[in-house]
Design a protein around this motif. Structure first.
Motif, PDB file in Angstrom:
ATOM      1  N   GLU A 153      -0.764  -8.490  17.280  1.00 24.57           N
ATOM      2  CA  GLU A 153      -1.289  -7.739  16.130  1.00 24.57           C
ATOM      3  C   GLU A 153      -2.554  -8.391  15.602  1.00 24.57           C
ATOM      4  O   GLU A 153      -2.633  -9.608  15.466  1.00 24.57           O
ATOM      5  CB  GLU A 153      -0.236  -7.659  15.015  1.00 24.57           C
ATOM      6  N   LYS A 154      -3.547  -7.569  15.294  1.00 24.40           N
ATOM      7  CA  LYS A 154      -4.787  -8.079  14.717  1.00 24.40           C
ATOM      8  C   LYS A 154      -4.532  -8.403  13.243  1.00 24.40           C
ATOM      9  O   LYS A 154      -3.691  -7.776  12.591  1.00 24.40           O
ATOM     10  CB  LYS A 154      -5.891  -7.012  14.767  1.00 24.40           C
ATOM     11  N   PRO A 155      -5.277  -9.370  12.695  1.00 25.40           N
ATOM     12  CA  PRO A 155      -5.118  -9.640  11.262  1.00 25.40           C
ATOM     13  C   PRO A 155      -5.679  -8.475  10.441  1.00 25.40           C
ATOM     14  O   PRO A 155      -6.464  -7.677  10.942  1.00 25.40           O
ATOM     15  CB  PRO A 155      -5.938 -10.909  11.059  1.00 25.40           C
ATOM     16  N   GLU A 156      -5.258  -8.420   9.220  1.00 24.64           N
ATOM     17  CA  GLU A 156      -5.658  -7.364   8.270  1.00 24.64           C
ATOM     18  C   GLU A 156      -7.166  -7.066   8.275  1.00 24.64           C
ATOM     19  O   GLU A 156      -7.579  -5.908   8.240  1.00 24.64           O
ATOM     20  CB  GLU A 156      -5.221  -7.854   6.881  1.00 24.64           C
ATOM     21  N   ASN A 157      -7.984  -8.118   8.331  1.00 31.22           N
ATOM     22  CA  ASN A 157      -9.435  -7.916   8.236  1.00 31.22           C
ATOM     23  C   ASN A 157     -10.035  -7.298   9.495  1.00 31.22           C
ATOM     24  O   ASN A 157     -11.187  -6.885   9.494  1.00 31.22           O
ATOM     25  CB  ASN A 157     -10.134  -9.253   7.955  1.00 31.22           C
ATOM     26  N   GLU A 158      -9.257  -7.266  10.562  1.00 28.84           N
ATOM     27  CA  GLU A 158      -9.778  -6.721  11.824  1.00 28.84           C
ATOM     28  C   GLU A 158      -9.160  -5.368  12.146  1.00 28.84           C
ATOM     29  O   GLU A 158      -9.270  -4.875  13.269  1.00 28.84           O
ATOM     30  CB  GLU A 158      -9.472  -7.692  12.988  1.00 28.84           C
ATOM     31  N   ARG A 159      -8.490  -4.769  11.154  1.00 33.11           N
ATOM     32  CA  ARG A 159      -7.865  -3.472  11.430  1.00 33.11           C
ATOM     33  C   ARG A 159      -8.897  -2.369  11.618  1.00 33.11           C
ATOM     34  O   ARG A 159      -9.960  -2.390  11.003  1.00 33.11           O
ATOM     35  CB  ARG A 159      -6.935  -3.081  10.269  1.00 33.11           C
ATOM     36  N   PHE A 160      -8.510  -1.394  12.402  1.00 27.19           N
ATOM     37  CA  PHE A 160      -9.288  -0.164  12.563  1.00 27.19           C
ATOM     38  C   PHE A 160      -9.427   0.490  11.184  1.00 27.19           C
ATOM     39  O   PHE A 160      -8.443   0.532  10.421  1.00 27.19           O
ATOM     40  CB  PHE A 160      -8.519   0.746  13.525  1.00 27.19           C
ATOM     41  N   PRO A 161     -10.619   1.013  10.855  1.00 26.65           N
ATOM     42  CA  PRO A 161     -10.815   1.574   9.508  1.00 26.65           C
ATOM     43  C   PRO A 161      -9.835   2.713   9.209  1.00 26.65           C
ATOM     44  O   PRO A 161      -9.896   3.764   9.846  1.00 26.65           O
ATOM     45  CB  PRO A 161     -12.258   2.088   9.549  1.00 26.65           C
ATOM     46  N   GLY A 162      -8.944   2.482   8.280  1.00 32.48           N
ATOM     47  CA  GLY A 162      -7.953   3.484   7.905  1.00 32.48           C
ATOM     48  C   GLY A 162      -6.557   3.210   8.447  1.00 32.48           C
ATOM     49  O   GLY A 162      -5.601   3.870   8.064  1.00 32.48           O
TER      50      GLY A 162
ATOM     51  N   GLU B 227      -8.027 -11.844  -0.744  1.00 35.48           N
ATOM     52  CA  GLU B 227      -9.081 -12.847  -0.888  1.00 35.48           C
ATOM     53  C   GLU B 227      -8.773 -14.142  -0.154  1.00 35.48           C
ATOM     54  O   GLU B 227      -9.676 -14.808   0.350  1.00 35.48           O
ATOM     55  CB  GLU B 227      -9.320 -13.146  -2.376  1.00 35.48           C
ATOM     56  N   ALA B 228      -7.499 -14.487  -0.095  1.00 42.65           N
ATOM     57  CA  ALA B 228      -7.125 -15.709   0.628  1.00 42.65           C
ATOM     58  C   ALA B 228      -7.494 -15.575   2.103  1.00 42.65           C
ATOM     59  O   ALA B 228      -7.975 -16.522   2.744  1.00 42.65           O
ATOM     60  CB  ALA B 228      -5.627 -15.980   0.468  1.00 42.65           C
ATOM     61  N   LEU B 229      -7.280 -14.367   2.638  1.00 39.83           N
ATOM     62  CA  LEU B 229      -7.649 -14.118   4.040  1.00 39.83           C
ATOM     63  C   LEU B 229      -9.176 -14.150   4.194  1.00 39.83           C
ATOM     64  O   LEU B 229      -9.701 -14.725   5.155  1.00 39.83           O
ATOM     65  CB  LEU B 229      -7.089 -12.770   4.513  1.00 39.83           C
ATOM     66  N   ASP B 230      -9.871 -13.526   3.231  1.00 46.13           N
ATOM     67  CA  ASP B 230     -11.338 -13.554   3.280  1.00 46.13           C
ATOM     68  C   ASP B 230     -11.851 -14.984   3.398  1.00 46.13           C
ATOM     69  O   ASP B 230     -12.796 -15.268   4.138  1.00 46.13           O
ATOM     70  CB  ASP B 230     -11.940 -12.911   2.017  1.00 46.13           C
ATOM     71  N   LYS B 231     -11.201 -15.887   2.634  1.00 37.59           N
ATOM     72  CA  LYS B 231     -11.646 -17.287   2.662  1.00 37.59           C
ATOM     73  C   LYS B 231     -11.438 -17.888   4.066  1.00 37.59           C
ATOM     74  O   LYS B 231     -12.311 -18.581   4.592  1.00 37.59           O
ATOM     75  CB  LYS B 231     -10.859 -18.088   1.606  1.00 37.59           C
ATOM     76  N   VAL B 232     -10.287 -17.586   4.659  1.00 40.37           N
ATOM     77  CA  VAL B 232     -10.002 -18.081   6.019  1.00 40.37           C
ATOM     78  C   VAL B 232     -11.046 -17.561   7.002  1.00 40.37           C
ATOM     79  O   VAL B 232     -11.584 -18.312   7.838  1.00 40.37           O
ATOM     80  CB  VAL B 232      -8.583 -17.647   6.459  1.00 40.37           C
ATOM     81  N   VAL B 233     -11.343 -16.265   6.871  1.00 42.44           N
ATOM     82  CA  VAL B 233     -12.321 -15.651   7.779  1.00 42.44           C
ATOM     83  C   VAL B 233     -13.673 -16.336   7.644  1.00 42.44           C
ATOM     84  O   VAL B 233     -14.352 -16.622   8.638  1.00 42.44           O
ATOM     85  CB  VAL B 233     -12.418 -14.131   7.501  1.00 42.44           C
ATOM     86  N   GLU B 234     -14.048 -16.672   6.393  1.00 42.18           N
ATOM     87  CA  GLU B 234     -15.313 -17.373   6.161  1.00 42.18           C
ATOM     88  C   GLU B 234     -15.310 -18.754   6.805  1.00 42.18           C
ATOM     89  O   GLU B 234     -16.285 -19.160   7.442  1.00 42.18           O
ATOM     90  CB  GLU B 234     -15.567 -17.523   4.650  1.00 42.18           C
ATOM     91  N   GLN B 235     -14.177 -19.463   6.610  1.00 41.11           N
ATOM     92  CA  GLN B 235     -14.075 -20.810   7.194  1.00 41.11           C
ATOM     93  C   GLN B 235     -14.227 -20.756   8.711  1.00 41.11           C
ATOM     94  O   GLN B 235     -14.904 -21.576   9.323  1.00 41.11           O
ATOM     95  CB  GLN B 235     -12.714 -21.431   6.834  1.00 41.11           C
ATOM     96  N   LEU B 236     -13.578 -19.763   9.312  1.00 38.66           N
ATOM     97  CA  LEU B 236     -13.651 -19.632  10.773  1.00 38.66           C
ATOM     98  C   LEU B 236     -15.055 -19.218  11.205  1.00 38.66           C
ATOM     99  O   LEU B 236     -15.573 -19.696  12.217  1.00 38.66           O
ATOM    100  CB  LEU B 236     -12.621 -18.619  11.254  1.00 38.66           C
TER     101      LEU B 236
END
Lengths: 513, 513
Positions: free
Chosen positions: A213-222, A466-475
């Motif tokens: 499964e892809k993480p939330e931030n990489e989901r297909f739009p919708g 937002e916690a995920l956003d932070k992880v994505v930024e770190q990566l």
């Protein structure tokens, strides 16, 4: 047999991106078309796509999914109904605004201002909305569900940076679209498609993948959940090779896909969509290519066996060609990997070494060279593309008798298919690193300047928002992305390397295409 | 078996155009998509197209033509290079002008003015120009010729009046494009493709056609000669079902397809193009449909045999289904028309008579109904769709034993295929009138108020330019067009009915789609 060792203009280790372009070009797969971001797919590349289509379509049909064809153009208003969806695609859509050309003031032709469309039409980047509109007409009752459709089509996404097969403005794909009574049914279909892609990639393309499964931030739009198969390329980067989405009821609500349920009430259907594209060909190149060009897995090779008579432009040629024709007929009568063997007798003019090199760089799995002496001795000079060289300057030909060659061809092709898979899986497995349990260690790992760092499996707490956003930024600072949460990972037993909280699952992080 | 005679909502003789729409809809072939002029092709219609594709593609490949894929978008400047060509298509082209959407002032999304393309892109109405540009790169020497390419693709022509399958804004087709050293080679290919289309139409679609050359005024824009196959529909009108064009050197000159000839000089290639489209499906409907719906020729039927167990929702169903499964396996193991028989076991819920009617109107060639008594007696109730009724109110079932049914299925399908062709050819031949030798007689003939006047073969002097324009006008007043000059017509032996000059050939005039 000539001892001259041909080579591509560039090797993998020197410049992998350049090497990729060299294979695409020198294996005669595709070329720039002169139309921005669009490629011309040439016969060898398109032949591989036809094989992929045929074998994938068999699997799609076997699952009870029916092929249809839906319009290329989608009215803008259809798109606007699903907010996240249109948001996700608005920046890269080709828009048709006129339906006629007319002579311009400065000469030449221009779009006719009198023929401006009332509502612009979008060239489909994907077809959830237009297929949803059809399903809204087709689905009345729970008896109509599940509704399982698929189409093979071209789609357009106006990408800023394009690369042949991997990311082009126009590409070819299949898109499955299904509607179900409830979440369970839709999720089952989402995972069925994912598993179909996994097994297809491994069994047909000989390309090992990780389904997850892809993480939330990489989901297909919708989408409510997006799953992918991820393949490791020879530079250690990940390629997302196929996706399957559980769309919840949001697209059904936008399009009005409603049905009368078993109790007589009205409900919205739960929908899915799933697709693979010509991108798979890019994956095949970067999985199986070597410094001599492409190696095509036998299951998708347009020709699995190429017979090259070593013609001398003399009176002996006629007998040699007759001998090769007979061999061609015998091999064509064999069955390998469940189908008649696809064999070509190449009698085009040209020097033997040059012709062999053409088929080596194209990656035909087996090359049979037949000279006058071979014919006299009832032999065949047989070259398997997956083992072209044996650490020697000469290609590693074997010399079976004609009978042995014919009788062994099915086993040989099967063996090459397995060998390519094995080789790719071993490399993939050797380039997965586990046990990194802090962000610092991860940073160090990717800072080491490794050319091919591969993938790292880490444990995390599945942060959201937002916690995920932070992880994505770190990566992102490490040029890394989360690939997916593998379906078959062992349970988490540590702490999240990002948040320090107890981990709930394992994920792959990697550089990616 | 129910004696209720279902029927379409409209009969051919009452309103042929309405009947056509009724078949498209009630045989579940296609429907309006909500996007102007574009249709959704549904599973049964698309399944027929897949069969056409597969069998036509086999013939294309057997002729040594290689499939490629070229861009959907064509820069306007490519089109402008061939003056007649762009003139012919400018009025009906969809034009892409923007590559992004943005929030508009009044809410909603609009094409982003910041993302206007420098050069508009035309959605291909046909691909001579973009394929010509590729061939200019690929062809260097006479050794590269002939170059034989084909693509399966969607194309767009912005038609004002559309009708499903026959004339839609977007349609699916194959387009062959070839380049040759000289006129003879190109003309040979033009006529090879024409003959491929003729034999395909007759042998596969069971649709008799007349192959011949179109008159000058009906040539493809930019072509030196256009050939067509013309089929007679059941209302006596002609349908142009496929075309093949000899393009001379004009497209090669526009695109720069030049080669070094055998003497070392530079010459332009001679090119051809040829295509058939989803229009063929419209031809199949209007050739083989009857007042009960469609009759699909077995060669292109997605399912050739449908097994309908007469389920009663009781304990006996299980044994009946098992019996039908066995029958399914046995029939699937047979070979008919050179391929494994395509057979469906339909166990969907529903009343037997309603389910039979579904398959009757879809036109499945053979329906096998199996009830409990059939099972006990080892029998099968067998219905051939081409002879559904025998002047009785009950469908004309035969009752072979299961063994007879299985053993006879290949012959039966072959017979239905031939019978449909024979029936269509007899009707076509009966509706061709010869011996009309004055324009007055022609006028009288078509003024008789005949519903199905059919085609008339007349002799003419092959006028050109303004003289031809005058003929075209005269025919237009009678709602007639010149279809083609048949390849196999007997020599002319009279005078031209338009000019009175000695006739040079025979032509067909007819009303047309």
């Amino acid at each position: 047999m000539s001892a001259i060792r041909h080579a591509l203009s560039v090797k993998r280790a020197d410049d992998f991106a350049q090497w990729y372009q060299a294979v695409v070009s020198q294996a005669d797969m595709a070329e720039e078309s002169g139309v921005r971001g669009c490629m011309v797919i040439k016969p060898w590349g398109y032949g591989i796509w036809e094989r992929i289509q045929r074998l994938m379509d068999d699997r799609i049909k076997a699952a009870g999914v029916q092929n249809c064809y839906f319009p290329l153009f989608i009215p803008l208003s259809y798109f606007a109904k699903e907010a996240e969806h249109v948001e996700g695609f608005a920046k890269e859509m080709a828009v048709v605004t006129h339906h006629r050309l007319v002579a311009g003031d400065k000469g030449g032709l221009v779009p006719d201002p009198e023929a401006k469309l009332e509502e612009p039409l979008v060239v489909r980047p994907t077809s959830e909305t237009v297929i949803g509109a059809a399903m809204a007409r087709w689905v009345q009752s729970w008896r109509d569900l599940p509704m399982l459709t698929n189409q093979w089509a071209n789609v357009v996404r106006w990408e800023m940076r394009t690369r042949m097969f991997l990311r082009t403005s126009e590409f070819l794909w299949q898109e499955g679209h299904t509607a179900h009574e409830d979440r369970d049914g839709a999720m089952e279909e989402t995972l069925r498609a994912l598993e179909m892609y996994r097994s297809f990639s491994e069994d047909v393309l000989a390309m090992p993948v990780v389904a997850g499964e892809k993480p939330e931030n990489e989901r297909f739009p919708g989408a409510e959940a997006t799953y992918s198969i991820e393949a490791m390329m020879q530079d250690g980067k990940a390629l997302q090779a196929g996706t399957s989405h559980y769309l919840g009821t949001s697209f059904a609500e936008a399009a009005g896909i409603q049905y009368q349920d078993r109790e007589g009430g009205q409900r919205h259907a739960h929908t899915t969509s799933w697709g693979v594209s010509t991108r798979l060909i890019g994956g095949v190149i970067m999985t199986h290519g070597d410094d001599d060009g492409l190696r095509v897995p036998p299951a998708i090779a347009p020709f699995q066996v190429v017979i090259l008579p070593m013609l001398r432009d003399d009176a002996g040629d006629e007998a040699l060609i007759a001998y090769c024709r007979e061999l061609h007929t015998q091999i064509a009568g064999q069955t390998a990997l469940g189908e008649p063997v696809r064999v070509l007798l190449d009698t085009k003019p040209g020097k033997a070494a040059a012709k062999r090199w053409d088929w080596v760089r194209k990656g035909a799995p087996v090359i049979l060279e037949i000279g006058g002496r071979d014919m006299e001795n009832g032999k065949v000079s047989q070259l398997r593309r997956d083992r072209l060289w044996n650490d020697a300057a000469k290609p590693d030909f074997s010399a079976p008798s004609r009978e042995e060659c014919v009788a062994g061809i099915a086993g040989l092709l099967q063996d090459i298919q397995q060998n390519l898979f094995q080789e790719a899986r071993d490399r993939r497995d050797a380039n997965i690193t586990r046990g990194i349990d802090t962000l610092d260690a991860l940073t160090d790992f990717f800072a080491e300047g490794k050319v091919f760092p591969g993938w790292v499996e880490v444990q995390w707490s599945r942060p959201t928002g937002e916690a995920l956003d932070k992880v994505v930024e770190q990566l992102k600072a490490l040029k890394l992305t989360i690939r997916n949460v593998p379906m078959d990972a062992t349970a988490a037993d540590g702490t999240c390397i990002f948040t320090g909280a107890p981990a709930v699952e394992r994920i792959f992080v990697a550089r990616a295409y």
